[in-house]
Enzyme design. Sequence first.
Site, mmCIF file in Angstrom:
data_model
loop_
_atom_site.group_PDB
_atom_site.id
_atom_site.type_symbol
_atom_site.label_atom_id
_atom_site.label_comp_id
_atom_site.label_asym_id
_atom_site.label_seq_id
_atom_site.Cartn_x
_atom_site.Cartn_y
_atom_site.Cartn_z
ATOM 1 N N HIS A 242 -16.948 26.725 -36.995
ATOM 2 C CA HIS A 242 -16.578 26.898 -38.405
ATOM 3 C C HIS A 242 -15.827 28.213 -38.640
ATOM 4 O O HIS A 242 -14.683 28.237 -39.079
ATOM 5 C CB HIS A 242 -17.833 26.929 -39.282
ATOM 6 C CG HIS A 242 -18.735 25.755 -39.166
ATOM 7 N ND1 HIS A 242 -18.433 24.527 -39.689
ATOM 8 C CD2 HIS A 242 -19.968 25.615 -38.603
ATOM 9 C CE1 HIS A 242 -19.429 23.688 -39.467
ATOM 10 N NE2 HIS A 242 -20.372 24.316 -38.811
HETATM 11 C C1 BDR Z 1 -21.404 27.773 -42.188
HETATM 12 O O1 BDR Z 1 -22.804 27.983 -42.276
HETATM 13 C C2 BDR Z 1 -23.259 28.698 -41.152
HETATM 14 O O2 BDR Z 1 -24.315 28.002 -40.570
HETATM 15 C C3 BDR Z 1 -22.091 28.902 -40.232
HETATM 16 O O3 BDR Z 1 -22.125 30.206 -39.668
HETATM 17 C C4 BDR Z 1 -20.888 28.712 -41.113
HETATM 18 O O4 BDR Z 1 -20.475 29.920 -41.715
HETATM 19 C C5 BDR Z 1 -21.135 26.301 -41.933
HETATM 20 O O5 BDR Z 1 -21.643 25.532 -42.969
#
Ligand code: BDR
Length: 320
Positions: A242
């Site tokens: 992500h």
């Molecule tokens: C986001 O939430 C976190 O778990 C990850 O680091 C990312 O920023 C994804 O939904």
Amino acid sequence: MAQKIIIDTDPGQDDAIAILLALASPDELDVLAITAVAGNVPLALTEKNARIIRELAGKPNVPVYAGCDTPLVRPLVTAEHVHGKTGLDGPVWPEPVLPLAEGHAVDAIIDILRREDAGTVTLCALGPLTNLAQAFKTAPDIIERVEKIVLMGGAYFDVGNITPTAEFNIYVDPQAADIVFRSGIDIVVLPLDVTHKALVTAERNQAFRDLGTKVGRAVAEMTDFFERFDKEKYGSSGAPLHDPCVIAYLLAPDLFTGRFINVEIETVSELTMGMTVADWWGVTDRAPNATFIGDLDAQGFFDLLTERLSRYTDPSATTG
Ligand code: BDR
Ligand code: CA
């Protein structure tokens, strides 16, 4: 000249890889500070994890500040079920040696934006938006000084991951997200719709491991841990990176496509709390306020990431 950025983050394995990507790219990105916020795990761990990654990268001069330990209004929700107890489960990490920078992250954000020329600092948000919103509330004069915000958060087609309708970063602090999306600042959003396409396949993770360096091994081991959750949940081929999408967007925006649309945040309904109500199809007359990314060149993204990570060689990674 390198683009000046502040990385606001809640590491998190994918945050860690994003930080490594940024710190490996000094020609393009000048990381003025890393500011930690509570999110994936409590603040005491996210600030520690940020310091661990700074030391892995061998960049002792990049200050790490601790910020808000709770969202603006709601109680903190964390994601150990994804990231493990420490937030950075996977590798065996050494204790970080270097301390936090003095002062609160919110004050650091305000000071940096007042110190640097207006319109020259980009805020990269990889976690809940609490620190940014608090800075805007405390010092509204900085809002017009921000060049842009590039953030990982929200979803339209993929709707939600922490609830059926909300993505984690926005869900944890919807009031903060609401302040940021109403700020009038140029915003670029990397939602789940695109980050779920940035998947580390077995082959891509092997490429990280094959770098044969501490950084390459750490990234591969973090990914080994982090991928189990999405593989089980979505049946996907690997972990979604992500947060590195935010940094990759700054380095190579041509890898991404999106639309300039209206995005508003649900802050009232418990059922859909933290939903990013994104007018992707332009069915309202609400004014556009964000560039909402919808697609990426996944192979181009991994080629860029692998090449940048290869710049860490063990001697420089330990001495900085
Ligand atoms: C986001 O939430 C976190 O778990 C990850 O680091 C990312 O920023 C994804 O939904
Ligand atoms: Ca994150």
